[in-house]
Scaffold this active site. Structure first.
Site, PDB file in Angstrom:
ATOM      1  N   LYS A 121     -17.244  -2.473   1.274  1.00  0.00           N
ATOM      2  CA  LYS A 121     -16.063  -3.254   1.633  1.00  0.00           C
ATOM      3  C   LYS A 121     -16.385  -4.251   2.745  1.00  0.00           C
ATOM      4  O   LYS A 121     -16.079  -5.443   2.637  1.00  0.00           O
ATOM      5  CB  LYS A 121     -14.935  -2.317   2.081  1.00  0.00           C
ATOM      6  CG  LYS A 121     -13.637  -3.046   2.421  1.00  0.00           C
ATOM      7  CD  LYS A 121     -12.626  -2.123   3.088  1.00  0.00           C
ATOM      8  CE  LYS A 121     -12.966  -1.923   4.544  1.00  0.00           C
ATOM      9  NZ  LYS A 121     -11.930  -1.165   5.287  1.00  0.00           N
ATOM     10  N   ASP A 139      -9.691  -2.959   0.261  1.00  0.00           N
ATOM     11  CA  ASP A 139      -9.236  -2.035   1.307  1.00  0.00           C
ATOM     12  C   ASP A 139      -7.979  -1.327   0.794  1.00  0.00           C
ATOM     13  O   ASP A 139      -7.620  -1.436  -0.383  1.00  0.00           O
ATOM     14  CB  ASP A 139      -8.974  -2.779   2.618  1.00  0.00           C
ATOM     15  CG  ASP A 139      -7.798  -3.740   2.530  1.00  0.00           C
ATOM     16  OD1 ASP A 139      -7.216  -3.903   1.436  1.00  0.00           O
ATOM     17  OD2 ASP A 139      -7.448  -4.338   3.563  1.00  0.00           O
TER      18      ASP A 139
END
Length: 219
Positions: A121, A139
Site C-alpha cells: 500500500k 487502504d
C-alpha cells in the site's frame, strides 16, 4: 448495469464532484512523503501533518534520520499510533535508503517494498503520488468504498480489490482514482454512518440499494 458501465458512471461522477483529488498529507519532497505515509498507518492525515514539521526539521534527510536511534525519533512521534514500531521503521527505512539507493526514494514498487515499514500500500502511494505511476493503493477507505458501490465483488483482501479496480480504471486515471475513493470514504461514505443523503452515487450504489430494500422489508 454491467461492471464496465458502473465504472464509467462512477468516474464521470468523481470527475465533476472531486475535480482536484490529491493527498492530504503535507510534503515537499519524496523523503518527506515516505515518512508521512509510514506514519499514516492507522493514524489520521491531520495528526500526521501535526507531527511531521518538527520531525522533518530535526531529520530533514535520509542521512540525518539514519544517524538517529529509534528512541530519539520516538520523542517526535509519540502522539502517533504505534510510535515504537514506527520509530524503528523510520530509522530502518532511512538506513536502507542509503544502503540500497544512495539516499534517493526509488520509483519502483518492488524496490520501495525493500524498505522497512513499506508494504504494498505504501509503495503504491509513493509510486503514484510522487512519480505519477498507475499504481493504486488500497487502504481501508478504498476497500470499503469499492465494495459498497460494487466496484469490487467478493474481494477479501486489499490486493484482490486492487486487481479488480485496475481492470476497469483507465491507466491515466489510476493515480487520481486512488484519491477519489479515499476522499469519498473519508468525507461521505464513512464507515459507521455513511452520508448517503450527500452522495451522488446512490442511483448505482449496491450498498444503498441493499439498505433501502432492508427498510422496505421491515415496514
Amino acid at each position: 448495469m454491467r461492471k464496465k458501465e458502473l465504472f464509467e458512471y462512477v468516474i464521470r461522477y468523481f470527475e465533476k464532484a472531486i475535480p482536484i483529488a490529491e493527498t492530504e498529507l503535507e510534503y515537499t519532497n519524496p523523503f518527506d512523503l515516505i515518512v508521512a505515509v509510514i506514519l499514516s498507518a492507522q493514524c489520521t492525515d491531520k495528526r500526521v501533518n501535526q507531527i511531521t514539521p518538527d520531525l522533518l526539521k530535526r531529520f530533514p534527510t535520509p542521512q540525518k534520520m539514519a544517524e538517529a536511534e529509534p528512541a530519539e525519533v520516538f520523542d517526535y512521534i509519540r502522539s502517533c499510533s504505534y510510535p515504537n514500531n514506527k520509530s524503528k521503521h523510520l530509522v530502518g527505512m532511512a538506513r536502507k535508503l542509503i544502503e540500497l539507493f544512495e539516499g534517493e526514494v526509488p520509483s519502483d514498487v518492488d524496490d520501495l517494498q525493500k524498505l522497512p515499514g513499506v508494504g504494498r500500500k505504501t509503495a503504491n502511494v509513493i509510486a503514484s503520488v510522487v512519480y505519477n505511476k498507475p499504481t493504486l493503493a488500497v487502504d481501508t477507505h478504498v476497500f470499503r468504498v469499492a465494495a459498497r458501490i460494487g466496484l469490487s465483488t467478493n474481494a477479501k483482501t486489499p490486493l484482490a480489490t486492487e486487481l479488480q479496480l485496475m481492470k476497469y480504471i483507465p491507466e491515466e486515471l489510476v493515480p487520481k482514482a486512488h484519491h477519489w475513493l479515499i476522499l469519498h470514504g473519508r468525507y461521505v461514505c464513512i464507515a459507521r454512518k455513511p452520508k448517503c443523503e450527500k452522495c451522488g452515487l446512490t442511483e448505482v450504489c449496491k450498498y444503498y440499494a441493499q439498505q433501502n430494500k432492508a427498510k422496505i422489508n421491515t415496514v
